[in-house]
Design an enzyme around this catalytic site. Structure first.
Site, PDB file in Angstrom:
ATOM      1  N   GLY A   1       2.365   2.543  10.751  1.00 16.56           N
ATOM      2  CA  GLY A   1       3.312   3.652  10.634  1.00 16.56           C
ATOM      3  C   GLY A   1       4.000   4.020  11.939  1.00 16.56           C
TER       4      GLY A   1
ATOM      5  CD  GLU B   1      -2.933   5.629   6.577  1.00 20.97           C
ATOM      6  OE1 GLU B   1      -2.935   5.660   5.342  1.00 20.97           O
ATOM      7  OE2 GLU B   1      -2.016   5.096   7.243  1.00 20.97           O
TER       8      GLU B   1
ATOM      9  CG  ASN C   1      -1.788   1.227   1.306  1.00 18.75           C
ATOM     10  OD1 ASN C   1      -1.804   2.037   0.374  1.00 18.75           O
ATOM     11  ND2 ASN C   1      -2.519   1.389   2.405  1.00 18.75           N
ATOM     12  CD1 TRP C   2       3.835   1.224  -2.670  1.00 24.66           C
ATOM     13  CD2 TRP C   2       3.703   2.220  -4.676  1.00 24.66           C
ATOM     14  NE1 TRP C   2       4.666   0.550  -3.533  1.00 24.66           N
ATOM     15  CE2 TRP C   2       4.604   1.129  -4.771  1.00 24.66           C
ATOM     16  CE3 TRP C   2       3.452   2.985  -5.816  1.00 24.66           C
ATOM     17  CZ2 TRP C   2       5.262   0.806  -5.965  1.00 24.66           C
ATOM     18  CZ3 TRP C   2       4.109   2.657  -6.997  1.00 24.66           C
ATOM     19  CH2 TRP C   2       5.009   1.586  -7.066  1.00 24.66           C
ATOM     20  CE  LYS C   3      -0.274   3.286   4.669  1.00 25.46           C
ATOM     21  NZ  LYS C   3      -0.152   3.403   6.107  1.00 25.46           N
TER      22      LYS C   3
ATOM     23  CG  HIS D   1      -5.886   2.115   5.125  1.00 24.28           C
ATOM     24  ND1 HIS D   1      -5.424   3.045   6.030  1.00 24.28           N
ATOM     25  CD2 HIS D   1      -4.908   1.205   4.971  1.00 24.28           C
ATOM     26  CE1 HIS D   1      -4.191   2.710   6.393  1.00 24.28           C
ATOM     27  NE2 HIS D   1      -3.854   1.589   5.763  1.00 24.28           N
TER      28      HIS D   1
ATOM     29  CD  GLU E   1      -3.665  -2.254   7.133  1.00 25.08           C
ATOM     30  OE1 GLU E   1      -2.602  -2.542   6.607  1.00 25.08           O
ATOM     31  OE2 GLU E   1      -4.242  -1.173   6.966  1.00 25.08           O
TER      32      GLU E   1
ATOM     33  N   GLY F   1       2.871  -1.034   4.149  1.00 28.04           N
ATOM     34  CA  GLY F   1       2.955   0.386   3.807  1.00 28.04           C
ATOM     35  C   GLY F   1       4.402   0.803   3.586  1.00 28.04           C
ATOM     36  N   GLY F   2       4.981   1.444   4.588  1.00 26.10           N
ATOM     37  CA  GLY F   2       6.327   2.023   4.477  1.00 26.10           C
ATOM     38  C   GLY F   2       7.361   1.098   3.847  1.00 26.10           C
TER      39      GLY F   2
ATOM     40  CB  SER G   1       5.104  -1.428  11.877  1.00 23.91           C
ATOM     41  OG  SER G   1       4.717  -0.084  12.084  1.00 23.91           O
TER      42      SER G   1
HETATM   43  P1  13P Z   1       2.915   0.626   7.558  1.00 24.04           P
HETATM   44  O1  13P Z   1       3.441  -0.688   7.024  1.00 24.04           O
HETATM   45  O2  13P Z   1       3.659   1.802   7.037  1.00 24.04           O
HETATM   46  O3  13P Z   1       2.772   0.587   9.043  1.00 24.04           O
HETATM   47  O4  13P Z   1       1.439   0.773   6.963  1.00 24.04           O
HETATM   48  C1  13P Z   1       0.564  -0.287   7.087  1.00 24.04           C
HETATM   49  C2  13P Z   1      -0.655   0.021   6.337  1.00 24.04           C
HETATM   50  O5  13P Z   1      -1.394   0.919   6.672  1.00 24.04           O
HETATM   51  C3  13P Z   1      -0.931  -0.777   5.137  1.00 24.04           C
HETATM   52  O6  13P Z   1      -2.198  -0.520   4.644  1.00 24.04           O
END
Ligand code: 13P
Length: 262
Positions: free
Chosen positions: A180, A105, A12-14, A103, A174, A241-242, A220
């Site tokens: 994050g 967010e 997930n590149w956001k 998600h 999640e 994500g990251g 994470s």
């Molecule tokens: P991180 O891996 O950056 O914690 O993000 C997880 C996420 O929100 C994937 O959708």
């Protein structure tokens, strides 16, 4: 170790990356994949959730490599005065077959409700787009023993249809406190939550759906914890994500998942 379901590793590149780097990301992913990206995609389902303006180009670059491209959100209406939104028909037109939904967010920053997520989920299924439904508790909910109640509420509001096919949707657990933050859920914490979700599917939908649905872990998830988390066969992969932003790091996670695939 026999795994009941094919592992799915989804990035997930956001709201990150650049459309101009898609080709070099693809090349680097090939370079760092062991034994090779083509062998990996035979065994694993690899997904990249990219920002909306990248979707069509990403699809043309990654589809030949057997990597699925996913949207990160969608609107449930077909068309109309919904400034800034993307419809499922628009995804269909450019060949996109997946979308992340709900998600945390989106729930927190954009105030998406369970009811809106249900509308998106149902509409995505009706348009043959595979949703990755995100669920997870906040830290205060975990600390007050409400994790399972929160998961149950999020699941029950979306998965109310009687006819569901476990091959047509995924769930991502999640925990919000892990996203994050560098805090990953332990394997036991993730395993317990995944087991709860699977039992919920069995109880409320069917045993077949419970057995078929892939439940990913997100929060994470990095190289160093990938092996440990995937040792639980309740954990069918990751929503990353990251750590997915650097192709070398993402490839190293794919390599580990490949090793653990039968
Ligand atoms: P991180 O891996 O950056 O914690 O993000 C997880 C996420 O929100 C994937 O959708």
């Amino acid at each position: 170790m026999t795994r009941p379901r094919k592992i799915c590793m989804a990035a997930n590149w956001k709201m990150n990356q650049s459309i101009h780097k898609l080709e070099s990301y693809a090349k680097d992913l090939e370079n760092f994949s062991k034994p090779s990206l083509s062998k990996i995609t035979e065994k694993l389902h690899v997904v990249l959730g990219v920002p909306a303006p990248f979707l069509e180009k990403a699809e043309s670059i990654f589809r030949p490599k057997k990597i699925s491209i996913s949207a990160q959100n969608v609107h449930w209406e077909e068309s109309g005065a919904f400034t800034g939104e993307t419809s499922l028909n628009m995804l269909n037109e450019i060949g996109i077959q997946m979308t992340i939904l709900g998600h945390s967010e989106r729930r927190t920053l954009f105030h998406e409700t369970n009811n809106e997520i249900r509308l998106k989920f149902e509409k995505a299924l009706s348009k043959n787009i595979t949703p990755i439904l995100c669920v997870g508790e906040k830290i205060e909910e975990r600390q007050t023993g409400k994790t399972f109640a929160v998961l149950e509420e999020q699941l029950s509001s979306c998965l109310s249809q009687e006819k569901l096919d476990g091959k047509n949707f995924l769930i991502a657990y999640e925990p919000v406190w892990a996203i994050g933050t560098g805090l990953t859920a332990t394997r036991d914490e993730a395993h317990e939550a995944h087991k709860f979700i699977r039992e919920y599917l069995e109880k409320k939908i069917s045993k077949t759906v419970a057995e078929e649905t892939r439940i990913l872990y997100g929060g994470s998830m990095k190289q160093d914890v990938t092996r440990e988390l995937l040792r639980s066969t309740e954990i069918d992969g990751g929503l990353i994500g990251g750590a997915s932003l650097e192709p070398e790091t993402f490839a190293s996670m794919l390599n580990i998942a490949y090793e653990l695939s039968p």
